[in-house]
Design a protein around this motif. Structure first.
Motif, PDB file in Angstrom:
ATOM      1  N   UNK A 101      19.230  25.072  68.492  1.00 50.63           N
ATOM      2  CA  UNK A 101      20.558  25.682  68.503  1.00 50.63           C
ATOM      3  C   UNK A 101      20.960  26.222  67.133  1.00 50.63           C
ATOM      4  N   UNK A 102      20.613  25.487  66.075  1.00 49.71           N
ATOM      5  CA  UNK A 102      21.031  25.860  64.718  1.00 49.71           C
ATOM      6  C   UNK A 102      19.963  26.645  63.969  1.00 49.71           C
ATOM      7  N   UNK A 103      18.874  26.964  64.629  1.00 51.54           N
ATOM      8  CA  UNK A 103      17.708  27.473  63.912  1.00 51.54           C
ATOM      9  C   UNK A 103      17.419  28.946  64.197  1.00 51.54           C
ATOM     10  N   UNK A 104      16.648  29.509  63.272  1.00 51.54           N
ATOM     11  CA  UNK A 104      16.126  30.866  63.446  1.00 51.54           C
ATOM     12  C   UNK A 104      14.606  30.763  63.351  1.00 51.54           C
ATOM     13  N   UNK A 105      13.916  31.534  64.149  1.00 50.51           N
ATOM     14  CA  UNK A 105      12.475  31.701  63.972  1.00 50.51           C
ATOM     15  C   UNK A 105      12.264  33.098  63.410  1.00 50.51           C
ATOM     16  N   UNK A 106      11.666  33.138  62.216  1.00 44.63           N
ATOM     17  CA  UNK A 106      11.445  34.422  61.552  1.00 44.63           C
ATOM     18  C   UNK A 106      10.013  34.868  61.771  1.00 44.63           C
ATOM     19  N   UNK A 107       9.817  36.105  62.182  1.00 46.96           N
ATOM     20  CA  UNK A 107       8.480  36.687  62.164  1.00 46.96           C
ATOM     21  C   UNK A 107       8.300  37.294  60.791  1.00 46.96           C
ATOM     22  N   UNK A 108       7.320  36.788  60.031  1.00 42.99           N
ATOM     23  CA  UNK A 108       7.125  37.258  58.661  1.00 42.99           C
ATOM     24  C   UNK A 108       6.453  38.629  58.689  1.00 42.99           C
ATOM     25  N   UNK A 109       7.107  39.615  58.086  1.00 41.99           N
ATOM     26  CA  UNK A 109       6.516  40.958  58.033  1.00 41.99           C
ATOM     27  C   UNK A 109       5.581  41.062  56.833  1.00 41.99           C
ATOM     28  N   UNK A 110       6.090  40.724  55.668  1.00 36.58           N
ATOM     29  CA  UNK A 110       5.296  40.721  54.440  1.00 36.58           C
ATOM     30  C   UNK A 110       5.723  39.533  53.585  1.00 36.58           C
ATOM     31  N   UNK A 111       4.767  39.034  52.821  1.00 35.95           N
ATOM     32  CA  UNK A 111       5.082  37.978  51.858  1.00 35.95           C
ATOM     33  C   UNK A 111       4.384  38.318  50.544  1.00 35.95           C
ATOM     34  N   UNK A 160      14.121  38.588  62.838  1.00 34.38           N
ATOM     35  CA  UNK A 160      14.492  37.458  63.670  1.00 34.38           C
ATOM     36  C   UNK A 160      13.711  37.563  64.974  1.00 34.38           C
ATOM     37  N   UNK A 161      12.840  36.562  65.214  1.00 33.51           N
ATOM     38  CA  UNK A 161      12.048  36.555  66.441  1.00 33.51           C
ATOM     39  C   UNK A 161      12.770  35.790  67.541  1.00 33.51           C
ATOM     40  N   UNK A 162      13.498  34.752  67.134  1.00 37.59           N
ATOM     41  CA  UNK A 162      14.290  33.967  68.084  1.00 37.59           C
ATOM     42  C   UNK A 162      15.406  33.314  67.292  1.00 37.59           C
ATOM     43  N   UNK A 163      16.532  33.068  67.948  1.00 41.00           N
ATOM     44  CA  UNK A 163      17.665  32.474  67.248  1.00 41.00           C
ATOM     45  C   UNK A 163      18.486  31.643  68.210  1.00 41.00           C
ATOM     46  N   UNK A 164      18.874  30.429  67.763  1.00 37.22           N
ATOM     47  CA  UNK A 164      19.715  29.572  68.588  1.00 37.22           C
ATOM     48  C   UNK A 164      21.143  30.097  68.619  1.00 37.22           C
ATOM     49  N   UNK A 165      21.891  29.735  69.660  1.00 32.26           N
ATOM     50  CA  UNK A 165      23.260  30.253  69.798  1.00 32.26           C
ATOM     51  C   UNK A 165      24.158  29.924  68.604  1.00 32.26           C
ATOM     52  N   UNK A 166      24.067  28.696  68.092  1.00 28.39           N
ATOM     53  CA  UNK A 166      24.935  28.324  66.958  1.00 28.39           C
ATOM     54  C   UNK A 166      24.540  29.118  65.718  1.00 28.39           C
ATOM     55  N   UNK A 167      23.253  29.292  65.507  1.00 25.45           N
ATOM     56  CA  UNK A 167      22.787  30.062  64.344  1.00 25.45           C
ATOM     57  C   UNK A 167      23.210  31.523  64.459  1.00 25.45           C
ATOM     58  N   UNK A 168      23.146  32.065  65.650  1.00 31.04           N
ATOM     59  CA  UNK A 168      23.550  33.461  65.857  1.00 31.04           C
ATOM     60  C   UNK A 168      25.017  33.644  65.486  1.00 31.04           C
ATOM     61  N   UNK A 169      25.861  32.660  65.894  1.00 28.29           N
ATOM     62  CA  UNK A 169      27.290  32.741  65.577  1.00 28.29           C
ATOM     63  C   UNK A 169      27.529  32.589  64.080  1.00 28.29           C
ATOM     64  N   UNK A 170      26.931  31.567  63.464  1.00 31.74           N
ATOM     65  CA  UNK A 170      27.261  31.292  62.066  1.00 31.74           C
ATOM     66  C   UNK A 170      26.651  32.326  61.129  1.00 31.74           C
TER      67      UNK A 170
END
Ligand SMILES: [Zn+2]
Ligand SMILES: [Zn+2]
Length: 382
Positions: free
Chosen positions: A33-43, A73-83
């Protein structure tokens, strides 16, 4: 990308132990709910990563390195999306620091100095992506040398303009480090600035100083190719310290010594020289990491006391991301020329060797974790 197309594993480059690395998969759990999954493009590959592999920065193994990442952002929880005000597909930068936000240092905004120790991890200082969180800590997605990265509630995200190319966006962390040096210097418009060390952060510091309204900007270093590039990143003059007496050259250029000197070379001699190049009452920002147990000596009376030099260490990137994103957005400097090499995760050893040998005009090498085939032999993007 919709949630349903998310993979269940993430390919990662892992430092399995000192001087050993391997590519392997890590499970990707459902996004909380509070998390984001990031797809890394470049590092970006940082000198820190080479030091980590060599065992110079503790024993965080097994470690997924990488702290200079940008992605979507590959996926995001509802609370993270709001905050965070983010949605799937947004381009973001994530700060490497995972501060506690409650200790005295975090509350005063110096979250790069977070004092929360994390005894569960055996850490004496705040958590940093790609530096001190072992892969064994769930969910194991704590470094940028990975297709996916876990972004929990305590992480700091910054939205990037959709139109900003990844090759430019990937410079946001080193540019944020550069911006912190300018902030630590309390630079006023019109003040003269000398920057010692034309590596990526030094070149970006010249651009940041110029953007912050500096007067004359001088970049000092030992490699002519870098110094020539420095002119295009805002330097009015350059000094090759191998060929020229730096104090005399700065005096000739400025008619005196510098209001502000920023040292980003990371060697003791450069830190000593930085103090000598500052005017009476000037400020010296020490931003280069010299390595463990390096002592730097100054002549206390002649160089510091009687000249009231302010010595201002500048650590990491705190506070620098927003101005960095703004400057990258204006694209007034040839940023993408700094990104000279691009590699797949499987080519990490080759990339490190190229950097260590300073081969092929390498300035900034980056990894593209999504790249499934090796990049061309010269490392450049096809
Ligand atoms: Zn770095
Ligand atoms: Zn803290």
């Amino acid at each position: 990308m919709s949630e349903s197309t998310l993979p269940t594993t993430s390919r990662q480059l892992v430092f399995t132990e000192r001087d050993a690395m391997a590519v392997s998969d890590s499970p990707v759990p459902p996004t909380g709910d509070d998390d984001v999954l990031l797809r890394v493009a470049l590092v970006g590959i940082c000198a820190t990563d080479l030091h980590l592999l060599a065992g110079h920065i503790g024993d965080p193994f097994p470690l997924v390195p990488g702290h200079e990442f940008v992605g979507e952002v590959a996926a995001i929880g509802p609370a993270a999306a709001r905050s965070r005000g983010l949605a799937v597909g947004d381009h973001v930068a994530v700060e490497m620091l995972l501060p506690c936000r409650s200790c005295a240092r975090c509350r005063e905004g110096r979250y790069n100095l977070c004092e929360a120790d994390d005894m569960a991890l055996g850490l004496e200082r705040g958590r940093q992506y790609g530096v001190n969180i072992p892969r064994t800590v769930e969910p194991g997605l704590w470094g940028g040398y990975s297709e996916y990265l876990h972004v929990p509630a305590e992480a700091t995200t910054h939205r990037l303009p959709d139109a900003m190319p990844w090759e430019r966006a990937v410079l946001v962390e080193p540019l944020a480090v550069a911006y912190r040096t300018i902030q630590r210097a309390r630079l006023s418009p019109g003040e003269s600035v000398v920057i010692i060390g034309p590596g990526p952060v030094g070149l970006l510091a010249a651009a940041a100083a110029r953007a912050a309204g500096a007067g004359r900007v001088i970049v000092a270093g030992t490699r002519d190719s870098r110094l020539e590039l420095a002119r295009r990143f805002g330097a009015d003059a350059v000094v090759n310290t191998r060929e020229t007496d730096a104090v005399a050259a700065v005096r000739a250029e400025l008619g005196g010594l510098a209001d502000v000197v920023i040292e980003i070379a990371g060697v003791a001699a450069a830190q000593q020289q930085a103090v000598q190049l500052a005017r009476r009452g000037g400020r010296v920002v020490l931003a280069g990491a010299c390595g463990a147990n390096v002592a730097v000596t100054f002549r206390a009376d002649e160089e510091l006391l009687t000249r009231e030099i302010d010595l201002l260490p500048s650590f990491l990137s705190a506070g620098g991301f927003e101005p960095a994103i703004a400057l990258l957005g204006r694209n007034e400097f040839p940023f993408t020329e700094l990104v000279t090499h691009r590699f797949a995760l499987e080519q990490t050893a080759e990339a490190f060797a190229t950097i260590a040998a300073r081969e092929a005009g390498v300035i900034k090498a980056v990894l593209e974790p999504g790249l499934r085939r090796p990049a061309p032999l010269d490392g450049r993007a096809a």
